[in-house]
Design an enzyme around this catalytic site. Structure first.
Site, PDB file in Angstrom:
ATOM      1  N   GLU A 118     -56.555  33.273 -53.539  1.00  0.00           N
ATOM      2  CA  GLU A 118     -56.905  32.206 -52.602  1.00  0.00           C
ATOM      3  C   GLU A 118     -57.984  32.723 -51.655  1.00  0.00           C
ATOM      4  OE1 GLU A 118     -53.352  30.679 -50.625  1.00  0.00           O
ATOM      5  OE2 GLU A 118     -52.139  31.499 -52.241  1.00  0.00           O
ATOM      6  N   LYS A 120     -59.782  33.599 -48.332  1.00  0.00           N
ATOM      7  CA  LYS A 120     -59.277  33.914 -46.993  1.00  0.00           C
ATOM      8  C   LYS A 120     -60.160  33.193 -45.978  1.00  0.00           C
ATOM      9  CE  LYS A 120     -57.863  37.707 -44.026  1.00  0.00           C
ATOM     10  NZ  LYS A 120     -58.542  37.155 -42.814  1.00  0.00           N
ATOM     11  N   ASP A 122     -61.615  32.044 -42.517  1.00  0.00           N
ATOM     12  CA  ASP A 122     -61.817  32.740 -41.247  1.00  0.00           C
ATOM     13  C   ASP A 122     -61.498  31.784 -40.101  1.00  0.00           C
ATOM     14  OD1 ASP A 122     -62.424  34.792 -39.589  1.00  0.00           O
ATOM     15  OD2 ASP A 122     -64.590  34.571 -39.712  1.00  0.00           O
ATOM     16  N   TYR A 230     -51.145  27.085 -46.982  1.00  0.00           N
ATOM     17  CA  TYR A 230     -51.111  28.084 -48.054  1.00  0.00           C
ATOM     18  C   TYR A 230     -49.742  28.706 -48.306  1.00  0.00           C
ATOM     19  CZ  TYR A 230     -51.948  31.180 -43.986  1.00  0.00           C
ATOM     20  OH  TYR A 230     -51.883  31.820 -42.777  1.00  0.00           O
ATOM     21  N   LYS A 326     -60.928  42.287 -48.392  1.00  0.00           N
ATOM     22  CA  LYS A 326     -61.983  41.898 -47.463  1.00  0.00           C
ATOM     23  C   LYS A 326     -63.340  42.252 -48.070  1.00  0.00           C
ATOM     24  CE  LYS A 326     -60.861  40.580 -43.844  1.00  0.00           C
ATOM     25  NZ  LYS A 326     -60.347  41.209 -42.630  1.00  0.00           N
ATOM     26  N   CYS A 420     -61.689  67.240 -20.302  1.00  0.00           N
ATOM     27  CA  CYS A 420     -61.412  65.806 -20.208  1.00  0.00           C
ATOM     28  C   CYS A 420     -62.448  65.128 -19.321  1.00  0.00           C
ATOM     29  CB  CYS A 420     -60.011  65.584 -19.638  1.00  0.00           C
ATOM     30  SG  CYS A 420     -59.613  63.838 -19.367  1.00  0.00           S
ATOM     31  N   CYS A 423     -60.354  63.896 -15.970  1.00  0.00           N
ATOM     32  CA  CYS A 423     -59.723  64.782 -14.992  1.00  0.00           C
ATOM     33  C   CYS A 423     -60.253  66.211 -15.031  1.00  0.00           C
ATOM     34  CB  CYS A 423     -58.204  64.785 -15.176  1.00  0.00           C
ATOM     35  SG  CYS A 423     -57.661  65.566 -16.717  1.00  0.00           S
ATOM     36  N   CYS A 438     -56.088  65.308 -24.058  1.00  0.00           N
ATOM     37  CA  CYS A 438     -55.890  65.806 -22.698  1.00  0.00           C
ATOM     38  C   CYS A 438     -54.386  65.893 -22.498  1.00  0.00           C
ATOM     39  CB  CYS A 438     -56.509  64.849 -21.674  1.00  0.00           C
ATOM     40  SG  CYS A 438     -56.121  65.287 -19.966  1.00  0.00           S
ATOM     41  N   CYS A 443     -53.433  62.927 -15.511  1.00  0.00           N
ATOM     42  CA  CYS A 443     -54.774  62.391 -15.785  1.00  0.00           C
ATOM     43  C   CYS A 443     -54.800  60.892 -15.473  1.00  0.00           C
ATOM     44  CB  CYS A 443     -55.151  62.632 -17.243  1.00  0.00           C
ATOM     45  SG  CYS A 443     -56.756  61.933 -17.704  1.00  0.00           S
TER      46      CYS A 443
END
Length: 692
Positions: A118, A120, A122, A230, A326, A420, A423, A438, A443
């Site tokens: 079927e 797809k 959107d 569907y 896809k 990091c 921090c 980190c 942080c």
């Protein structure tokens, strides 16, 4: 006489609307339709008793809604796993054969299973509920278990029948499908928005989502949404009338049932006898979809046989018997501007490429995640590189490759920082892990992420505490931990940017109300690595209090892995979390604030316990083949309800293998290991249940 005429007018108008909007085969001239419609309006206005829920005059009406309520789906509306190539489609089919015990022996070709292909669409998934043939509720997907109730808006969609075209409709019917805006309508909507000085929608899917959440159904009606059905769910005891479609045994028959009941079904679908036919269908529509009047982004492939679908079952978030292939997204080149880094709530540092904006799949894209240090090294990025960008699954931007022939002379190679960015702490990458982290619990980025997770919809669901407000609270040092949220007062909150006294009072009330959220939401909100919403529910049923879960993590980790869906990785994460003194202190502070950290109903999250011991407690079962009257998921539910555990593999620790027709390699392995083999009657005898 008026009642009979109103019934006749409703019948004629509904038939004409179905022919026009669903069949694309008009049977009535527009002036005739308009005249009959006006006559019905006049009859109903003169005598409101004549108004019925399936009247075409009910498609648009009533005052705008004040908001949408959240409702439970009768049947979960799950998402699909994705495949991005024909090779990944092969992998999915191989996994399907394995879970159905139909793996080919060495040197033999794969078994043939009919499937349905079927397109797809959107758009936006909807769940439609009918009772006695009448549309009573429409809801968005939401999180799959709960969605927003938008019935008034969906009534405006002409291709959604208000009454099923059945002589003897079932007590209830659940229909799933996709609402969408055709491309011509999308262009008209954007033209109108541009004329009014409003920003145009990025793509038809966004326009559809925004339309469905309009509070005024008249606005929804003006945008002329359409709908393809569907999926179908029927009660097991329904007996169709003489002229009604038969109970479907496969997805292909289910699509025919939906057409007969009055739904619009996408005409571009196919019953494919084997995987080769599925691939041919996918190949054809990768090109032909560009000529369609609506957006598509792939093909959904479903196992046709509904009984085998039941045997295949589900993962925690998707059916095993279906996959979305896809199509490859469009690609575009751009120039890399800079490399930045994001720090997540678990401390994971993610590199992000920022580049000159490019249009992709209907949106302007200027940032893409690079995942981790390995991906960064694999791409071999340098400052000023020209990169190729695409949208994975036409949703998530990603960098595909670098055009090294266009690299500037002397360009510096880009790498993750060693400290990091939030921090300044030294970053850590443990052996065997892809992530760089980190590990400073103080942080600010970790704190912001933890707070966002705690108040999210799947966790404590605190309305009014968004990202911007959390950033203010953390950046100003007003909140340093989750318990700190519950020590805020309305006066302090009202002094913050974008907050007034009313909003502050509502937020304090929402925080207080969140203390009553059930234990599984509290557990999920703690943000323990690998513990998602589904696993949190399973753990909360098995361990009805945080103290029980902590004790099992410390003293009996085998109790954790005995819970269905909990593997060694999750168990280890739980052990580490509960062994950390800061987390122990967090639980103590939450208790002091009034959190129960326990199920109000006791063990098993409110399900009644049976008298006496569970008959299958501590025993492991493996299911193979097709049972006479039980699907695999039904058999699994019976075993788990009786205290047993269902595993996917046979080992010496397996107590019983339950084998049906066409049992595969698991039966042979059970016999080789001397594991007891039961048929369905033997399983029912163990359960103490009556024979089917």
């Amino acid at each position: 006489m008026s009642q009979e005429r109103a019934e006749e007018l409703r019948r004629l108008l509904n038939l004409a609307a179905h022919a026009y909007y669903v069949l694309d085969a008009p049977v009535m001239e527009d002036p005739v339709y308009d005249r009959l419609y006006r006559e019905l309006v006049e009859l109903e206005a003169a005598d409101p008793v004549l108004i019925r829920p399936d009247s075409p005059t009910r498609r648009v009406g009533g005052a705008p809604a004040e908001g949408f309520t959240s409702v439970d789906h009768r049947i979960p509306l799950l998402s699909l796993d994705n495949a991005f190539s024909l090779e990944e489609l092969d992998d999915w089919y191989g996994r399907l054969l394995k879970v159905l015990d139909r793996e080919p022996a060495a040197g033999e070709p794969p078994q043939v299973l009919p499937m349905v292909g079927e397109l797809k669409i959107d758009g936006n998934a909807l769940a439609l509920s009918y009772e006695q043939g009448l549309l009573v509720r429409a809801a968005t997907r939401g999180d799959g278990e709960r969605g927003e109730e938008i019935t008034a808006n969906v009534r405006t969609i002409r291709s959604v029948p208000l009454r099923l075209q059945l002589k003897r409709p079932p007590a209830w019917v659940e229909v799933r499908g996709e609402a969408f805006i055709p491309e011509a309508g999308f262009a008209a909507i954007n033209a109108e928005r541009t004329d009014r000085g409003e920003a145009p929608f990025a793509n038809p899917r966004n326009a559809c989502a925004g339309t469905l959440r309009q509070l005024d159904p008249k606005v929804v009606a003006s945008r002329r949404l359409s709908f393809f059905a569907y999926t179908l769910h029927l009660p097991g005891d329904w007996e169709p009338g003489p002229e009604d479609p038969a109970v479907p045994r496969g997805q292909w028959q289910a699509l025919g049932w939906l057409r007969a009941a009055g739904f619009r079904v996408n005409p571009h679908c196919a019953l494919c006898p084997d995987l080769a036919a599925v691939k041919a269908f996918c190949d054809r529509w990768e090109q032909d979809r560009r000529g369609l009047p609506y957006a598509t982004d792939g093909v959904v492939v479903k196992l046709d046989d509904l009984r085998l679908q039941g045997d295949a079952g589900f993962t925690q978030k998707a059916p095993r018997w279906a996959v979305a292939l896809k199509y490859a997204a469009e690609e575009a080149p751009s120039r890399l501007l800079r490399l930045t880094c994001q720090v997540g709530r678990t401390g994971v540092v993610t590199p992000v490429a920022e580049f000159e904006p490019v249009p992709l799949a209907g949106t302007s894209v200027s940032r893409a995640t690079l995942h981790n240090a390995d991906r960064l090294a694999e791409l071999d990025l340098c400052a000023g590189d020209t990169i190729v960008v695409r949208k994975a699954g036409e949703i998530i931007p990603e960098v595909v490759r670098v055009l090294k022939e266009l690299r500037p002379a002397g360009a510096a190679r880009l790498e993750l920082p060693t400290s990091c960015p939030e921090c300044g702490s030294v970053l850590v990458r443990e052996e065997g892990e892809a992530a760089t982290r980190c590990v400073n619990n103080g942080c600010p980025a970790i704190l912001r992420g933890s707070l966002r997770h705690w108040v999210s919809k799947g966790a404590l669901d605190v309305d009014g505490l968004g990202i911007k407000l959390i950033e203010q609270l953390v950046d100003r040092g007003l909140v340093a931990s989750i318990p700190g949220l519950y020590r805020l007062d309305a006066a302090l909150l009202a002094s913050l940017e974008r907050m007034g006294e009313t909003s502050a009072r509502k937020l304090v009330a929402a925080l207080e109300a969140s203390k009553a959220q059930p234990w599984h939401r509290q557990l999920y909100g703690l943000g323990i690595r690998h513990v998602g919403e589904v696993n949190a529910k399973a753990l909360a049923r098995a361990f009805p209090a945080a103290a029980d879960l902590a004790a099992a993590a410390a003293e009996a980790p085998e109790q954790l892995t005995a819970v269905f869906g909990i593997g060694p990785e999750i168990a280890q994460s739980l052990q580490q979390w509960f062994a950390t003194s800061a987390n122990q202190a967090l639980l103590g502070q939450l208790r002091e604030l009034g959190f129960s950290l326990a199920s109000a109903e006791g063990p098993d999250d409110g399900r009644q316990e049976t008298a006496g011991p569970s008959p299958l407690a501590g025993q492991t079962f493996v299911l193979t083949g097709s049972l006479p009257s039980l699907s695999r998921s039904q058999a699994q539910a019976l075993i788990e309800a009786a205290g047993g555990r269902v595993s996917g593999a046979v080992s010496r620790k397996t107590n019983y293998v339950v084998a049906g027709e066409e049992a595969g390699s698991k039966l042979a392995k059970a016999e080789a290991l001397g594991v007891a083999v039961l048929d369905e009657a033997g399983l029912r005898a163990l359960l103490g249940a009556e024979p089917a």
